[in-house]
Scaffold this motif. Structure first.
Motif, PDB file in Angstrom:
ATOM      1  N   ASP A  25     -11.859  -1.052  11.653  1.00 49.43           N
ATOM      2  CA  ASP A  25     -12.273  -2.008  10.365  1.00 49.43           C
ATOM      3  C   ASP A  25     -11.360  -2.911  10.170  1.00 49.43           C
ATOM      4  O   ASP A  25     -11.495  -3.811   9.323  1.00 49.43           O
ATOM      5  CB  ASP A  25     -12.978  -1.083   9.281  1.00 49.43           C
ATOM      6  N   ARG A  26     -10.092  -2.763  10.542  1.00 52.24           N
ATOM      7  CA  ARG A  26      -8.866  -3.791  10.185  1.00 52.24           C
ATOM      8  C   ARG A  26      -8.445  -3.758   8.614  1.00 52.24           C
ATOM      9  O   ARG A  26      -8.594  -4.647   7.973  1.00 52.24           O
ATOM     10  CB  ARG A  26      -8.963  -5.017  10.763  1.00 52.24           C
ATOM     11  N   THR A  27      -8.651  -2.171   8.358  1.00 61.28           N
ATOM     12  CA  THR A  27      -8.142  -1.949   6.622  1.00 61.28           C
ATOM     13  C   THR A  27      -7.319  -1.099   6.381  1.00 61.28           C
ATOM     14  O   THR A  27      -7.093  -0.188   7.235  1.00 61.28           O
ATOM     15  CB  THR A  27      -9.452  -1.715   6.077  1.00 61.28           C
ATOM     16  N   ILE A  28      -6.637  -1.281   5.222  1.00 61.36           N
ATOM     17  CA  ILE A  28      -5.662  -0.258   4.911  1.00 61.36           C
ATOM     18  C   ILE A  28      -5.995   0.059   3.563  1.00 61.36           C
ATOM     19  O   ILE A  28      -6.428  -0.676   2.611  1.00 61.36           O
ATOM     20  CB  ILE A  28      -4.206  -1.026   4.839  1.00 61.36           C
ATOM     21  N   SER A  29      -6.135   1.361   3.320  1.00 59.21           N
ATOM     22  CA  SER A  29      -6.537   1.824   2.017  1.00 59.21           C
ATOM     23  C   SER A  29      -5.673   3.175   1.309  1.00 59.21           C
ATOM     24  O   SER A  29      -4.792   3.642   2.276  1.00 59.21           O
ATOM     25  CB  SER A  29      -7.993   2.405   1.972  1.00 59.21           C
ATOM     26  N   HIS A  30      -5.849   3.363   0.086  1.00 61.75           N
ATOM     27  CA  HIS A  30      -4.967   4.295  -0.388  1.00 61.75           C
ATOM     28  C   HIS A  30      -5.810   5.556  -0.755  1.00 61.75           C
ATOM     29  O   HIS A  30      -6.948   5.216  -1.455  1.00 61.75           O
ATOM     30  CB  HIS A  30      -4.445   3.891  -1.593  1.00 61.75           C
ATOM     31  N   VAL A  31      -5.540   6.920  -0.428  1.00 56.59           N
ATOM     32  CA  VAL A  31      -6.085   7.898  -1.006  1.00 56.59           C
ATOM     33  C   VAL A  31      -5.041   9.004  -1.559  1.00 56.59           C
ATOM     34  O   VAL A  31      -3.967   9.325  -1.138  1.00 56.59           O
ATOM     35  CB  VAL A  31      -6.688   8.728   0.270  1.00 56.59           C
ATOM     36  N   SER A  32      -5.592   9.377  -2.745  1.00 59.23           N
ATOM     37  CA  SER A  32      -4.626  10.341  -3.320  1.00 59.23           C
ATOM     38  C   SER A  32      -5.394  11.683  -3.865  1.00 59.23           C
ATOM     39  O   SER A  32      -6.652  11.414  -3.854  1.00 59.23           O
ATOM     40  CB  SER A  32      -4.158   9.737  -4.627  1.00 59.23           C
ATOM     41  N   LYS A  33      -5.042  12.715  -3.683  1.00 65.77           N
ATOM     42  CA  LYS A  33      -5.596  13.744  -4.219  1.00 65.77           C
ATOM     43  C   LYS A  33      -5.307  14.302  -5.587  1.00 65.77           C
ATOM     44  O   LYS A  33      -4.247  14.151  -6.207  1.00 65.77           O
ATOM     45  CB  LYS A  33      -4.953  15.166  -3.175  1.00 65.77           C
ATOM     46  N   LYS A  34      -6.190  14.924  -6.171  1.00 66.81           N
ATOM     47  CA  LYS A  34      -6.007  15.324  -7.441  1.00 66.81           C
ATOM     48  C   LYS A  34      -6.349  16.877  -7.175  1.00 66.81           C
ATOM     49  O   LYS A  34      -7.560  17.252  -6.990  1.00 66.81           O
ATOM     50  CB  LYS A  34      -6.802  14.760  -8.463  1.00 66.81           C
ATOM     51  N   ALA A  49       1.049  -1.088  -0.031  1.00 69.49           N
ATOM     52  CA  ALA A  49      -0.009  -0.087   0.071  1.00 69.49           C
ATOM     53  C   ALA A  49       0.971   1.260   0.198  1.00 69.49           C
ATOM     54  O   ALA A  49       0.510   2.188  -0.693  1.00 69.49           O
ATOM     55  CB  ALA A  49      -0.865   0.148   1.223  1.00 69.49           C
ATOM     56  N   VAL A  50       1.827   1.023   0.820  1.00 69.61           N
ATOM     57  CA  VAL A  50       2.851   2.298   0.860  1.00 69.61           C
ATOM     58  C   VAL A  50       3.591   2.616  -0.549  1.00 69.61           C
ATOM     59  O   VAL A  50       3.645   3.784  -1.042  1.00 69.61           O
ATOM     60  CB  VAL A  50       3.896   2.578   1.765  1.00 69.61           C
ATOM     61  N   ARG A  51       4.024   1.512  -1.183  1.00 71.58           N
ATOM     62  CA  ARG A  51       4.793   1.510  -2.397  1.00 71.58           C
ATOM     63  C   ARG A  51       3.614   2.260  -3.465  1.00 71.58           C
ATOM     64  O   ARG A  51       4.014   3.098  -4.427  1.00 71.58           O
ATOM     65  CB  ARG A  51       5.249   0.204  -2.857  1.00 71.58           C
ATOM     66  N   TYR A  52       2.354   1.699  -3.458  1.00 74.28           N
ATOM     67  CA  TYR A  52       1.297   2.150  -4.418  1.00 74.28           C
ATOM     68  C   TYR A  52       1.067   3.556  -4.216  1.00 74.28           C
ATOM     69  O   TYR A  52       1.009   4.273  -5.277  1.00 74.28           O
ATOM     70  CB  TYR A  52       0.207   1.262  -4.135  1.00 74.28           C
ATOM     71  N   ALA A  53       1.004   4.157  -2.715  1.00 69.33           N
ATOM     72  CA  ALA A  53       0.772   5.382  -2.643  1.00 69.33           C
ATOM     73  C   ALA A  53       1.805   6.356  -3.165  1.00 69.33           C
ATOM     74  O   ALA A  53       1.626   7.444  -3.701  1.00 69.33           O
ATOM     75  CB  ALA A  53       0.533   5.610  -1.082  1.00 69.33           C
ATOM     76  N   ARG A  54       3.012   5.973  -2.937  1.00 71.95           N
ATOM     77  CA  ARG A  54       4.211   6.492  -3.327  1.00 71.95           C
ATOM     78  C   ARG A  54       4.501   6.770  -4.930  1.00 71.95           C
ATOM     79  O   ARG A  54       4.333   7.783  -5.524  1.00 71.95           O
ATOM     80  CB  ARG A  54       5.614   5.848  -3.015  1.00 71.95           C
ATOM     81  N   GLY A  55       3.925   5.441  -5.635  1.00 74.61           N
ATOM     82  CA  GLY A  55       3.688   5.670  -7.109  1.00 74.61           C
ATOM     83  C   GLY A  55       2.827   6.553  -7.672  1.00 74.61           C
ATOM     84  O   GLY A  55       3.091   7.269  -8.692  1.00 74.61           O
ATOM     85  N   SER A  56       1.742   6.261  -6.918  1.00 77.76           N
ATOM     86  CA  SER A  56       0.443   7.266  -7.521  1.00 77.76           C
ATOM     87  C   SER A  56       0.996   8.737  -7.375  1.00 77.76           C
ATOM     88  O   SER A  56       0.639   9.590  -8.066  1.00 77.76           O
ATOM     89  CB  SER A  56      -0.669   7.026  -6.549  1.00 77.76           C
ATOM     90  N   ALA A  57       1.608   8.884  -6.160  1.00 76.37           N
ATOM     91  CA  ALA A  57       1.740  10.515  -5.743  1.00 76.37           C
ATOM     92  C   ALA A  57       3.060  10.864  -7.009  1.00 76.37           C
ATOM     93  O   ALA A  57       2.972  12.088  -7.334  1.00 76.37           O
ATOM     94  CB  ALA A  57       2.649  10.580  -4.416  1.00 76.37           C
ATOM     95  N   ILE A  58       3.993  10.167  -7.487  1.00 80.04           N
ATOM     96  CA  ILE A  58       4.993  10.375  -8.299  1.00 80.04           C
ATOM     97  C   ILE A  58       4.122  10.639  -9.665  1.00 80.04           C
ATOM     98  O   ILE A  58       4.384  11.582 -10.485  1.00 80.04           O
ATOM     99  CB  ILE A  58       6.079   9.582  -8.512  1.00 80.04           C
TER     100      ILE A  58
END
Length: 175
Positions: A24-33, A1-10
């Protein structure tokens, strides 16, 4: 998830986060546009993505850093058309503000779609459509720069269902 978030930010050239929800025992990715970004430090008010603002009813004064716009009453900065907000999206509203007194005012808004306001009691109110969040009274400092950020990271909840018909009991032991 951290790698995906980093790649998305780049890739997107926008902020990206990893959100851990321990309940909820979940991990999610949020990105801003970024849909709009303005630095109101000069008469041009150059904005991001080629969206400039047009100030009216205000004047430039010394700001927190550089210059800022002072709106004594009824002034605004028209930032032009902004893409409409839809409930499937998240939304981040943020600004720096400096208040002289407890006059109610809108810090930023897009009509009735979303915004951040200050009440005469010094309460901050953020709204997205009919969803409203507010702080306790007297949170807003006077004669001091403060930063406000309101974040909606999940879709808006569905409107409440129509109430089911209530069953009326004649048994006095039931309440």
């Amino acid at each position: 998830a951290v790698r995906y978030a980093r790649g998305s930010a780049i890739t997107e050239r926008s902020p990206s986060y990893v959100v851990v929800d321990s309940e909820d025992r979940t991990i999610s990715h949020v990105s801003k546009k970024t849909m709009g970004l303005w630095h109101l430090e000069d008469t041009v008010t150059t904005g991001a993505l080629g969206r400039n603002g047009s100030p009216s009813g205000g004047q430039l004064v010394p700001g927190r850093v550089g210059q800022a716009y002072y709106f004594p009453a009824g002034g605004l900065v028209d930032c032009g058309p902004i893409a409409p907000f839809t409930p499937e999206q998240g939304l981040v509203l943020e600004c720096w503000a400096y208040l002289e007194d407890r006059t109610p005012m809108t810090l930023l808004a897009k009509g009735d779609d979303y915004g951040i306001q200050v009440t005469k009691e010094g309460t901050l109110e953020a709204f997205v459509g009919d969803l409203r969040l507010s702080t306790a009274p007297e949170v807003v400092p006077l004669k001091k720069w403060f930063y406000v950020e309101a974040i909606l990271t999940t879709p808006l909840p569905p409107p409440p269902a129509a109430p089911a018909s209530k069953r009326i009991s004649t048994d006095p032991t039931l309440r």
